[in-house]
Design an enzyme around this catalytic site. Structure first.
Site, PDB file in Angstrom:
ATOM      1  N   ARG A 224      -9.384   5.465  11.949  1.00 37.68           N
ATOM      2  CA  ARG A 224      -8.093   6.169  11.839  1.00 37.68           C
ATOM      3  C   ARG A 224      -8.274   7.571  11.261  1.00 37.68           C
ATOM      4  O   ARG A 224      -8.997   7.771  10.283  1.00 37.68           O
ATOM      5  CB  ARG A 224      -7.149   5.369  10.923  1.00 37.68           C
TER       6      ARG A 224
ATOM      7  N   SER B 139      -1.392   6.902   9.053  1.00 40.12           N
ATOM      8  CA  SER B 139      -0.875   5.540   8.906  1.00 40.12           C
ATOM      9  C   SER B 139       0.604   5.510   8.521  1.00 40.12           C
ATOM     10  O   SER B 139       1.401   4.784   9.120  1.00 40.12           O
ATOM     11  CB  SER B 139      -1.692   4.782   7.873  1.00 40.12           C
TER      12      SER B 139
ATOM     13  N   HIS C  85     -13.007   3.981   2.600  1.00 42.18           N
ATOM     14  CA  HIS C  85     -12.692   5.334   2.127  1.00 42.18           C
ATOM     15  C   HIS C  85     -13.907   5.853   1.370  1.00 42.18           C
ATOM     16  O   HIS C  85     -14.447   5.162   0.503  1.00 42.18           O
ATOM     17  CB  HIS C  85     -11.457   5.325   1.222  1.00 42.18           C
TER      18      HIS C  85
ATOM     19  N   ARG D  98     -13.654  10.448   8.294  1.00 38.11           N
ATOM     20  CA  ARG D  98     -13.945   9.575   7.160  1.00 38.11           C
ATOM     21  C   ARG D  98     -15.161   8.670   7.355  1.00 38.11           C
ATOM     22  O   ARG D  98     -15.929   8.427   6.426  1.00 38.11           O
ATOM     23  CB  ARG D  98     -12.701   8.714   6.964  1.00 38.11           C
TER      24      ARG D  98
ATOM     25  N   HIS E 185     -10.622   0.251   2.743  1.00 32.87           N
ATOM     26  CA  HIS E 185      -9.395   1.025   2.570  1.00 32.87           C
ATOM     27  C   HIS E 185      -8.340   0.706   3.612  1.00 32.87           C
ATOM     28  O   HIS E 185      -7.152   0.594   3.277  1.00 32.87           O
ATOM     29  CB  HIS E 185      -9.764   2.510   2.646  1.00 32.87           C
TER      30      HIS E 185
ATOM     31  N   GLN F 123      -1.644   8.582  -1.236  1.00 29.18           N
ATOM     32  CA  GLN F 123      -1.817   9.810  -2.022  1.00 29.18           C
ATOM     33  C   GLN F 123      -1.712  11.053  -1.153  1.00 29.18           C
ATOM     34  O   GLN F 123      -0.820  11.879  -1.310  1.00 29.18           O
ATOM     35  CB  GLN F 123      -3.196   9.795  -2.701  1.00 29.18           C
ATOM     36  N   GLY F 124      -2.668  11.189  -0.214  1.00 28.44           N
ATOM     37  CA  GLY F 124      -2.858  12.443   0.511  1.00 28.44           C
ATOM     38  C   GLY F 124      -1.616  12.939   1.206  1.00 28.44           C
ATOM     39  O   GLY F 124      -1.189  14.071   1.018  1.00 28.44           O
TER      40      GLY F 124
ATOM     41  N   SER G  16       0.819  -1.225   0.000  1.00 28.79           N
ATOM     42  CA  SER G  16       0.000   0.000   0.000  1.00 28.79           C
ATOM     43  C   SER G  16       0.843   1.261   0.000  1.00 28.79           C
ATOM     44  O   SER G  16       0.420   2.303  -0.504  1.00 28.79           O
ATOM     45  CB  SER G  16      -0.909   0.024   1.236  1.00 28.79           C
TER      46      SER G  16
ATOM     47  N   GLU H  44      -6.998  17.205   5.495  1.00 29.00           N
ATOM     48  CA  GLU H  44      -7.852  16.068   5.139  1.00 29.00           C
ATOM     49  C   GLU H  44      -8.928  15.932   6.203  1.00 29.00           C
ATOM     50  O   GLU H  44      -8.904  16.628   7.218  1.00 29.00           O
ATOM     51  CB  GLU H  44      -7.024  14.785   5.038  1.00 29.00           C
TER      52      GLU H  44
HETATM   53  P1  FAD Z   1       2.437  -2.017   3.067  1.00 33.16           P
HETATM   54  O1  FAD Z   1       2.976  -0.774   2.526  1.00 33.16           O
HETATM   55  O2  FAD Z   1       1.158  -2.521   2.514  1.00 33.16           O
HETATM   56  O3  FAD Z   1       3.560  -3.123   2.899  1.00 33.16           O
HETATM   57  C1  FAD Z   1       3.294  -4.478   3.211  1.00 33.16           C
HETATM   58  C2  FAD Z   1       4.425  -5.309   2.672  1.00 33.16           C
HETATM   59  O4  FAD Z   1       4.302  -6.649   3.112  1.00 33.16           O
HETATM   60  C3  FAD Z   1       4.486  -5.378   1.156  1.00 33.16           C
HETATM   61  O5  FAD Z   1       5.839  -5.303   0.798  1.00 33.16           O
HETATM   62  C4  FAD Z   1       3.919  -6.763   0.847  1.00 33.16           C
HETATM   63  O6  FAD Z   1       4.352  -7.307  -0.372  1.00 33.16           O
HETATM   64  C5  FAD Z   1       4.476  -7.537   2.024  1.00 33.16           C
HETATM   65  N1  FAD Z   1       3.791  -8.784   2.360  1.00 33.16           N
HETATM   66  C6  FAD Z   1       2.472  -8.996   2.523  1.00 33.16           C
HETATM   67  N2  FAD Z   1       2.256 -10.293   2.868  1.00 33.16           N
HETATM   68  C7  FAD Z   1       3.467 -10.886   2.918  1.00 33.16           C
HETATM   69  C8  FAD Z   1       3.907 -12.201   3.209  1.00 33.16           C
HETATM   70  N3  FAD Z   1       3.070 -13.197   3.535  1.00 33.16           N
HETATM   71  N4  FAD Z   1       5.230 -12.468   3.146  1.00 33.16           N
HETATM   72  C9  FAD Z   1       6.128 -11.509   2.799  1.00 33.16           C
HETATM   73  N5  FAD Z   1       5.755 -10.239   2.521  1.00 33.16           N
HETATM   74  C10 FAD Z   1       4.452  -9.937   2.592  1.00 33.16           C
HETATM   75  N6  FAD Z   1      -1.941   6.426   4.626  1.00 33.16           N
HETATM   76  C11 FAD Z   1      -1.487   7.637   4.974  1.00 33.16           C
HETATM   77  O7  FAD Z   1      -0.999   7.838   6.082  1.00 33.16           O
HETATM   78  N7  FAD Z   1      -1.543   8.663   4.063  1.00 33.16           N
HETATM   79  C12 FAD Z   1      -2.066   8.512   2.820  1.00 33.16           C
HETATM   80  O8  FAD Z   1      -2.099   9.447   2.041  1.00 33.16           O
HETATM   81  C13 FAD Z   1      -2.568   7.234   2.453  1.00 33.16           C
HETATM   82  N8  FAD Z   1      -3.111   7.025   1.224  1.00 33.16           N
HETATM   83  C14 FAD Z   1      -3.446   5.750   0.860  1.00 33.16           C
HETATM   84  C15 FAD Z   1      -3.886   5.501  -0.434  1.00 33.16           C
HETATM   85  C16 FAD Z   1      -4.151   4.212  -0.859  1.00 33.16           C
HETATM   86  C17 FAD Z   1      -4.609   3.954  -2.263  1.00 33.16           C
HETATM   87  C18 FAD Z   1      -3.991   3.135   0.054  1.00 33.16           C
HETATM   88  C19 FAD Z   1      -4.259   1.727  -0.364  1.00 33.16           C
HETATM   89  C20 FAD Z   1      -3.597   3.380   1.359  1.00 33.16           C
HETATM   90  C21 FAD Z   1      -3.316   4.683   1.770  1.00 33.16           C
HETATM   91  N9  FAD Z   1      -2.893   4.951   3.062  1.00 33.16           N
HETATM   92  C22 FAD Z   1      -2.457   6.198   3.402  1.00 33.16           C
HETATM   93  C23 FAD Z   1      -2.665   3.860   4.008  1.00 33.16           C
HETATM   94  C24 FAD Z   1      -1.168   3.526   4.010  1.00 33.16           C
HETATM   95  O9  FAD Z   1      -0.676   3.632   2.696  1.00 33.16           O
HETATM   96  C25 FAD Z   1      -0.905   2.143   4.515  1.00 33.16           C
HETATM   97  O10 FAD Z   1      -1.635   1.904   5.697  1.00 33.16           O
HETATM   98  C26 FAD Z   1       0.586   1.993   4.801  1.00 33.16           C
HETATM   99  O11 FAD Z   1       1.322   2.291   3.651  1.00 33.16           O
HETATM  100  C27 FAD Z   1       0.866   0.587   5.261  1.00 33.16           C
HETATM  101  O12 FAD Z   1       2.244   0.419   5.327  1.00 33.16           O
HETATM  102  P2  FAD Z   1       2.807  -0.975   5.761  1.00 33.16           P
HETATM  103  O13 FAD Z   1       4.287  -0.886   5.676  1.00 33.16           O
HETATM  104  O14 FAD Z   1       2.190  -1.385   7.020  1.00 33.16           O
HETATM  105  O15 FAD Z   1       2.242  -1.985   4.643  1.00 33.16           O
HETATM  106  C1  SIN Z   2      -6.270   9.860   1.023  1.00 33.98           C
HETATM  107  O1  SIN Z   2      -5.386  10.426   0.382  1.00 33.98           O
HETATM  108  O2  SIN Z   2      -7.444  10.197   1.017  1.00 33.98           O
HETATM  109  C2  SIN Z   2      -5.896   8.686   1.866  1.00 33.98           C
HETATM  110  C3  SIN Z   2      -5.306   9.160   3.107  1.00 33.98           C
HETATM  111  C4  SIN Z   2      -5.230   8.082   4.134  1.00 33.98           C
HETATM  112  O3  SIN Z   2      -5.720   6.971   3.934  1.00 33.98           O
HETATM  113  O4  SIN Z   2      -4.673   8.370   5.196  1.00 33.98           O
END
Ligand code: FAD
Ligand code: SIN
Length: 535
Positions: free
Chosen positions: A387, A392, A244, A293, A352, A56-57, A51, A123
């Site tokens: 949240r 995040s 979302h 949200r 989301h 984006q935001g 993710s 936001e």
């Molecule tokens: P991720 O970035 O999802 O990384 C997870 C990793 O684990 C990946 O590398 C994946 O391949 C790996 N993985 C999964 N399962 C396994 C497995 N079994 N074995 C090995 N590897 C595995 N948050 C904000 O704060 N601001 C924003 O603007 C925002 N915009 C968003 C927009 C979108 C479209 C989305 C989907 C989310 C957004 N969020 C935002 C939420 C935020 O992006 C995520 O919550 C955050 O990036 C999660 O980070 P993470 O490192 O926990 O997981």
């Molecule tokens: C968004 O840009 O609207 C996503 C932001 C977020 O999930 O924190």
């Protein structure tokens, strides 16, 4: 209980294993290196999948003139609807600014205003402009780029791509001492192997793929939460799935990842209107379109029901510099035949973010010794029932730093995996779509006792579709099944509406429910559930 898999054919060792290469995993890995610990980072697909790169935001942090962690805390607590852990929120908002500065020192470049200061936008749920962004609406891509460059420049971090963590390895006393991993590789590391370590950090991201429509990429199958459950760890708050409000609507029959229209678009002036052209958030909340949200999502859901329409509209025509401010969104709107400067965008809610996950303390420790969780996989309690936007990425930065420090202080000796086999299960990948539809229909934006019981009955029936052929799709669907069951169980148990959990049969919040639902799953496949007070 474990997932059915082949016998490990190879072994690799490191001090610490980090599972996942999003903001949480990369930040943890980099900070572990400050203590000279060797890190093995396994990631399921290509290193930048997840993710994080889609964010984006932006990132929320009290960095603007006049803003304070205290004000950020207040907004976070209000969005969390009474269920936030106040200490976790304190940590997030007070350590957030420094964590962002560290990210900048690691090379992340954020957008600047005309005066050269970091540009801050707003936001939903924020009473101030406190969201840093990069590339207009490509914040996650920049965060990912900067952290990946730092990781790839560190010889003490070994990365294995296309490496799916299946289950943890545990000693005879239950401490975690490694993971089983399936690698699509070459040479000595191909197929199922064992990675041994003195501590394991799960940073596998979200679980949006439990639902038919989500903003999450295909790797977000909640593997880490399921793996932790099978290891005996507690999970919490999983009924709080954040939908979302503004996801580009194209066709109800489409499933999987759908394009997001960032909340920052409303932060820059866009408004939601219904089929009759009425600005329906007017009068619904003092912050109108920028209410938290959950409130906007449920209002959209109600509007769609009333007008029997699959979407509402986001009126972006007042944003003059749309292509420059939101280049990514502009491009995919154009790809779908929409010019947001002149046309309204059809939007509807989609799954989301998981506000719950593996229950952890303030340094990321789960209830199983040697096992940590970070990022969206974890439940620190900072998000409560909903949240606050852009908290995040910040959580991954702050808690990744804390986890690394705790591991450096407390890491034990390498344990020996208990070779005694436990029960194993595996489901048929063919059940995936039925499972996702059952969750969207019965455990979506609006739930009820009847819809949740129906979903649980469908899940029970799907559990009879077992498989004896281990493969990525079968491991993922087995994880989805476990999480879907956990979500539906908790949503049925919580007989009230709060945050992102809306029950049509219990439409009000109840003072009887100011507590968190903590679940675990024992070796015989039996679920346990308890209530925990909110601090
Ligand atoms: P991720 O970035 O999802 O990384 C997870 C990793 O684990 C990946 O590398 C994946 O391949 C790996 N993985 C999964 N399962 C396994 C497995 N079994 N074995 C090995 N590897 C595995 N948050 C904000 O704060 N601001 C924003 O603007 C925002 N915009 C968003 C927009 C979108 C479209 C989305 C989907 C989310 C957004 N969020 C935002 C939420 C935020 O992006 C995520 O919550 C955050 O990036 C999660 O980070 P993470 O490192 O926990 O997981
Ligand atoms: C968004 O840009 O609207 C996503 C932001 C977020 O999930 O924190």
């Amino acid at each position: 209980m474990k997932l059915l898999s082949g016998k490990p054919g190879w072994t690799v060792n490191a001090d610490v294993i980090v599972i996942g290469s999003g903001v949480a995993g990369l930040t943890t890995a980099l900070n572990l290196r400050a203590s000279n610990l060797s890190v093995l980072l396994v990631t399921k697909a290509k290193i930048d999948e997840g993710s994080t790169k889609w964010a984006q935001g932006g990132i929320a942090a009290a960095l603007g003139p006049g803003d304070t962690p205290g004000q950020h805390k207040k907004d976070t607590l209000i969005a969390g609807a009474g269920l936030c852990d106040a200490e976790a929120v304190d940590v997030l908002v007070t350590e957030g600014p420094e964590a962002v500065r560290k990210l900048i020192s690691r090379g992340a470049v954020f957008d600047k205003s005309d005066t050269g200061e970091i540009a801050l936008t707003r936001e939903g749920g924020h009473l101030r402009n406190r969201i840093l962004h990069a590339g207009g609406d490509a914040t996650g891509a920049e965060v990912s780029r900067a952290l990946l460059a730092a990781v790839q420049g560190d010889a003490g971090i070994e990365v294995i791509e296309n490496a799916l963590a299946i289950d943890v390895l545990q000693t005879a006393t239950g401490s975690v001492c490694g993971v089983t991993v399936h690698v699509i590789g070459a040479g000595s590391r191909d197929g199922v192997g064992r990675a041994l370590a003195r501590a394991v950090v799960i940073a596998t991201g979200g679980l949006g793929q439990v639902y038919a429509q989500t903003t999450n990429p295909s790797v977000s199958t909640g593997d880490g939460v399921a793996l932790a459950l099978r290891a005996g760890a507690e999970i919490a708050d999983v009924e709080f799935i954040q939908f979302h409000p503004t996801v580009l609507w194209r066709d109800d029959s489409l499933s999987g990842q759908q394009p997001l229209i960032s909340e920052a678009v409303r932060g820059e002036g866009a408004v939601l209107v219904n089929d009759k052209g009425i600005h329906f958030m007017e009068g619904k909340h003092p912050q109108k379109d920028l209410a938290p949200r959950d409130i906007v999502a449920i209002e959209i859901f109600k509007q769609m029901k009333e007008s029997n329409s699959p979407h509402v509209w986001l009126d972006t025509t007042g944003i003059n510099d749309f292509p420059e401010r939101f280049p990514t969104i502009f491009a995919f709107c154009n790809d779908n035949g929409i010019d947001p400067r002149m046309q309204m965008i059809p939007v509807s809610p989609a799954a989301h973010y998981s506000s719950g996950g593996v229950k952890v303390d303030l340094v990321g420790r789960t209830s199983v010794a040697g096992l940590y969780a970070c990022g969206e996989t974890a439940c620190t309690g900072a998000h409560g029932a909903n949240r606050l936007a852009s908290n995040s990425l910040l959580e991954g930065l702050v808690f990744g730093t804390r986890i690394a420090a705790d591991i450096a202080l407390n890491i034990g000796e390498q344990g020996l995996p208990n070779e005694q086999s436990t029960g194993a299960f595996l489901l048929d990948p063919a059940i995936k779509m039925t499972l996702q539809l059952a969750m969207s229909q019965g455990a979506g934006v609006m739930r009820s006792g009847d819809s949740l019981r129906e979903t649980l009955a469908t899940l029970k029936q799907l559990a009879t579709h077992v498989s004896s052929s281990p493969c990525i799709e079968a491991w993922e669907v087995s994880n989805l099944y476990l999480l879907a069951t956990a979500i539906a169980r908790a949503a049925l148990e919580r007989e009230e509406s709060r945050g992102s959990h809306w029950r049509s049969d219990f439409p009000e919040s109840s003072s009887d429910w100011i507590s968190r639902i903590v679940q675990s799953y024992d070796g015989n496949g039996k679920w346990n559930s308890k209530l925990m007070e909110v601090h």
